[in-house]
Design a protein around this motif. Structure first.
Motif, PDB file in Angstrom:
ATOM      1  N   ILE A  27      11.465  27.773  20.888  1.00 46.16           N
ATOM      2  CA  ILE A  27      10.761  29.358  21.336  1.00 46.16           C
ATOM      3  C   ILE A  27      11.793  29.986  22.060  1.00 46.16           C
ATOM      4  O   ILE A  27      11.824  31.105  21.596  1.00 46.16           O
ATOM      5  CB  ILE A  27      10.155  29.352  22.820  1.00 46.16           C
ATOM      6  N   VAL A  28      13.348  29.602  22.285  1.00 43.32           N
ATOM      7  CA  VAL A  28      13.922  30.263  22.144  1.00 43.32           C
ATOM      8  C   VAL A  28      15.086  31.071  21.014  1.00 43.32           C
ATOM      9  O   VAL A  28      15.207  32.467  21.441  1.00 43.32           O
ATOM     10  CB  VAL A  28      15.340  28.959  23.221  1.00 43.32           C
ATOM     11  N   GLN A  29      14.488  30.229  20.013  1.00 45.88           N
ATOM     12  CA  GLN A  29      15.189  30.644  18.614  1.00 45.88           C
ATOM     13  C   GLN A  29      13.783  32.385  18.768  1.00 45.88           C
ATOM     14  O   GLN A  29      15.141  32.668  17.474  1.00 45.88           O
ATOM     15  CB  GLN A  29      15.333  29.828  17.772  1.00 45.88           C
ATOM     16  N   ILE A  30      12.649  32.220  18.869  1.00 45.93           N
ATOM     17  CA  ILE A  30      11.836  32.573  18.305  1.00 45.93           C
ATOM     18  C   ILE A  30      11.706  33.902  18.571  1.00 45.93           C
ATOM     19  O   ILE A  30      12.489  35.109  17.834  1.00 45.93           O
ATOM     20  CB  ILE A  30      10.897  31.773  18.194  1.00 45.93           C
ATOM     21  N   LEU A  31      12.582  34.095  20.068  1.00 44.89           N
ATOM     22  CA  LEU A  31      13.398  35.038  20.772  1.00 44.89           C
ATOM     23  C   LEU A  31      14.050  35.649  20.866  1.00 44.89           C
ATOM     24  O   LEU A  31      14.477  36.998  20.632  1.00 44.89           O
ATOM     25  CB  LEU A  31      13.026  34.790  22.352  1.00 44.89           C
ATOM     26  N   VAL A  32      15.753  34.702  21.103  1.00 44.62           N
ATOM     27  CA  VAL A  32      16.636  34.746  20.426  1.00 44.62           C
ATOM     28  C   VAL A  32      16.759  36.235  18.685  1.00 44.62           C
ATOM     29  O   VAL A  32      16.669  36.741  19.004  1.00 44.62           O
ATOM     30  CB  VAL A  32      17.953  34.480  20.128  1.00 44.62           C
ATOM     31  N   SER A  69      24.361  41.100  22.337  1.00 39.60           N
ATOM     32  CA  SER A  69      23.823  40.531  20.882  1.00 39.60           C
ATOM     33  C   SER A  69      24.192  39.492  20.998  1.00 39.60           C
ATOM     34  O   SER A  69      24.403  38.899  20.630  1.00 39.60           O
ATOM     35  CB  SER A  69      24.047  41.277  19.494  1.00 39.60           C
ATOM     36  N   LEU A  70      26.116  40.028  21.152  1.00 35.34           N
ATOM     37  CA  LEU A  70      27.031  39.379  21.465  1.00 35.34           C
ATOM     38  C   LEU A  70      27.172  37.205  21.760  1.00 35.34           C
ATOM     39  O   LEU A  70      26.936  36.176  21.800  1.00 35.34           O
ATOM     40  CB  LEU A  70      28.573  39.367  21.383  1.00 35.34           C
ATOM     41  N   ILE A  71      26.336  38.107  22.859  1.00 36.59           N
ATOM     42  CA  ILE A  71      25.905  36.978  24.513  1.00 36.59           C
ATOM     43  C   ILE A  71      24.917  36.326  24.107  1.00 36.59           C
ATOM     44  O   ILE A  71      24.953  34.955  24.178  1.00 36.59           O
ATOM     45  CB  ILE A  71      25.962  37.636  25.694  1.00 36.59           C
ATOM     46  N   LEU A  72      23.667  36.892  23.087  1.00 37.68           N
ATOM     47  CA  LEU A  72      22.953  36.270  22.116  1.00 37.68           C
ATOM     48  C   LEU A  72      23.722  35.038  21.751  1.00 37.68           C
ATOM     49  O   LEU A  72      22.534  33.939  21.725  1.00 37.68           O
ATOM     50  CB  LEU A  72      21.949  37.003  22.282  1.00 37.68           C
ATOM     51  N   VAL A  73      24.174  35.215  20.864  1.00 37.76           N
ATOM     52  CA  VAL A  73      24.729  34.729  19.774  1.00 37.76           C
ATOM     53  C   VAL A  73      25.167  33.771  20.436  1.00 37.76           C
ATOM     54  O   VAL A  73      25.130  32.522  19.818  1.00 37.76           O
ATOM     55  CB  VAL A  73      24.957  35.240  18.717  1.00 37.76           C
ATOM     56  N   ILE A  74      26.639  33.274  20.721  1.00 37.11           N
ATOM     57  CA  ILE A  74      27.395  32.348  21.751  1.00 37.11           C
ATOM     58  C   ILE A  74      26.234  31.297  21.983  1.00 37.11           C
ATOM     59  O   ILE A  74      26.275  30.379  22.401  1.00 37.11           O
ATOM     60  CB  ILE A  74      28.205  33.264  22.413  1.00 37.11           C
ATOM     61  N   SER A  75      25.272  32.775  23.296  1.00 38.72           N
ATOM     62  CA  SER A  75      24.914  31.156  25.063  1.00 38.72           C
ATOM     63  C   SER A  75      24.062  30.551  23.211  1.00 38.72           C
ATOM     64  O   SER A  75      23.248  29.263  24.130  1.00 38.72           O
ATOM     65  CB  SER A  75      24.357  32.566  25.380  1.00 38.72           C
ATOM     66  N   LEU A 277      17.682  36.274  28.932  1.00 38.39           N
ATOM     67  CA  LEU A 277      17.343  36.927  27.986  1.00 38.39           C
ATOM     68  C   LEU A 277      16.285  38.001  28.764  1.00 38.39           C
ATOM     69  O   LEU A 277      16.748  38.739  27.434  1.00 38.39           O
ATOM     70  CB  LEU A 277      15.923  35.822  26.930  1.00 38.39           C
ATOM     71  N   ALA A 278      15.786  38.456  29.691  1.00 39.41           N
ATOM     72  CA  ALA A 278      14.792  39.150  29.754  1.00 39.41           C
ATOM     73  C   ALA A 278      15.875  40.237  29.773  1.00 39.41           C
ATOM     74  O   ALA A 278      15.335  41.488  29.879  1.00 39.41           O
ATOM     75  CB  ALA A 278      14.386  39.283  31.284  1.00 39.41           C
ATOM     76  N   PRO A 279      17.464  40.284  30.497  1.00 40.67           N
ATOM     77  CA  PRO A 279      17.466  40.842  31.025  1.00 40.67           C
ATOM     78  C   PRO A 279      18.435  42.347  29.893  1.00 40.67           C
ATOM     79  O   PRO A 279      18.036  43.231  29.590  1.00 40.67           O
ATOM     80  CB  PRO A 279      18.780  40.913  32.483  1.00 40.67           C
ATOM     81  N   ARG A 280      18.262  41.439  28.836  1.00 39.09           N
ATOM     82  CA  ARG A 280      18.957  41.598  27.348  1.00 39.09           C
ATOM     83  C   ARG A 280      17.949  42.518  26.966  1.00 39.09           C
ATOM     84  O   ARG A 280      18.238  42.704  25.474  1.00 39.09           O
ATOM     85  CB  ARG A 280      19.628  40.844  27.304  1.00 39.09           C
ATOM     86  N   CYS A 281      16.751  42.180  27.104  1.00 44.66           N
ATOM     87  CA  CYS A 281      15.480  43.135  26.392  1.00 44.66           C
ATOM     88  C   CYS A 281      15.019  44.007  27.160  1.00 44.66           C
ATOM     89  O   CYS A 281      14.033  45.189  25.888  1.00 44.66           O
ATOM     90  CB  CYS A 281      14.771  42.532  25.572  1.00 44.66           C
ATOM     91  N   LEU A 282      15.394  44.525  28.529  1.00 50.27           N
ATOM     92  CA  LEU A 282      15.556  46.089  28.507  1.00 50.27           C
ATOM     93  C   LEU A 282      16.202  46.782  27.804  1.00 50.27           C
ATOM     94  O   LEU A 282      15.075  47.958  27.819  1.00 50.27           O
ATOM     95  CB  LEU A 282      15.477  45.573  29.874  1.00 50.27           C
ATOM     96  N   SER A 283      17.400  46.990  27.479  1.00 48.20           N
ATOM     97  CA  SER A 283      17.961  47.917  27.077  1.00 48.20           C
ATOM     98  C   SER A 283      17.017  48.542  25.840  1.00 48.20           C
ATOM     99  O   SER A 283      17.549  50.143  26.143  1.00 48.20           O
ATOM    100  CB  SER A 283      19.490  47.576  27.140  1.00 48.20           C
TER     101      SER A 283
END
Length: 311
Positions: A27-32, A69-75, A277-283
């Motif tokens: 699920i996380v992979q799909i969202l990311v 995007s960088l944070i999503l990839v590294i995390s 993840l949620a705060p980073r999809c609001l931008s």
């Protein structure tokens, strides 16, 4: 003397079957992947039109997209490594954690700068071109990274002062919490972060009040622009609130793991989805889809690409 904090990684890796959480990782992979795809489209759209990369608010918007995007990839990489129990040397994890700590702060500080830009545009329109020029925005980006690096420097300094040389050669599961060896380090980190968010919250409230006064006094197109700017400030405030809650998550997780390891896994997973993840999809929503100019450029870019492919 302050006692060292328990190593949560070893407990989780030793007591929890990793196979049980495959569905959550998927699920996380799909969202990311979904968020990264949307961010990539927005970033490519940003670089296709000169009016975007020469305008302050769009430049700051691009900074949030790149940092998110960088944070999503590294995390996500760390999540996968921890899920399968892969360990790396501590010195390498320190470098990765430094990048994570820096860019986790870049987004909220940039949001605060974007709020100030909206305040200048609506409350000081005659000075907007001067204060928010491309040159000033580039200087602002340097200031943003400088301010964002202070909490990172504080955390790393306390770690270097407390860690033994032998620790750097050990292999461990890599998490940012690994840098916190003693309780007092956690308190110092929290104090610095909460001070930052207090200042940012004051700026958000200040801009909200000023823009609301202008919105009430304006008329016609000015009134519409002011209320739109007010809604943008509210959304920025909501993003900052989610980021602030994320700071409290380690305290909750530390309390939970003392009683129930399975509950700890579920709580940590939920925290990552809701406050990571949620705060980073609001931008993308605030500036990529709500902004009419940018949204039209995005549609033209996407449809043009599909059209060429059909030809």
């Amino acid at each position: 003397m302050t006692k060292p904090m328990a190593d949560n990684n070893s407990v989780v890796a030793g007591e929890v079957s990793l196979v049980q959480f495959n569905d959550k990782v998927i699920i996380v992979q799909i969202l990311v992947m979904m968020f990264l795809f949307i961010n990539s489209l927005l970033i490519m759209t940003f670089f296709r039109k000169e009016c975007f990369y020469t305008t302050a608010r769009y430049i700051l918007f691009a900074v949030t997209l790149l940092s998110d995007s960088l944070i999503l990839v590294i995390s996500n990489i760390l999540l996968i490594l921890n899920h399968f129990g892969f360990t790396i040397q501590v010195w390498m994890c320190v470098i990765i954690s430094a990048v994570v700590l820096l860019y986790m702060r870049v987004t909220p500080v940039t949001l605060t700068a974007m709020t100030l830009e909206r305040y200048v545009a609506i409350c000081m329109p005659l000075r907007h071109a001067e204060l928010c020029s491309t040159r000033s925005t580039m200087h602002c980006i340097l200031i943003i990274h400088g301010l964002s690096s202070v909490p990172c420097i504080v955390v790393l300094s306390t770690f270097f002062a407390s860690a033994s040389f032998s620790l750097y050669e050990q292999h461990r599961l890599c998490t940012v919490e690994m840098l916190i060896l003693y309780r007092w380090q956690s308190h110092v980190r929290s104090a610095v972060h909460e001070f930052y968010f207090l200042i940012m919250a004051i700026i958000i409230v200040f801009a909200y009040v000023k823009i609301m006064k202008v919105a009430k006094a304006a008329s016609g197109e000015d009134k519409k622009l002011s209320w739109k700017g007010l809604r943008t400030v509210i959304l920025h405030g909501f993003q900052l609130l989610l980021c602030l809650i994320q700071l409290w998550c380690p305290f909750i997780e530390t309390a939970v793991i003392q009683n129930n390891v399975m509950l700890f896994i579920n709580v940590r997973y939920s925290n990552y989805i809701l406050f990571g993840l949620a705060p980073r999809c609001l931008s993308p929503l605030i500036y990529g889809l709500r902004d009419e100019t940018f949204f039209n450029a995005l549609k033209n870019y996407v449809f043009f690409g599909l059209y060429k492919r059909n030809i």
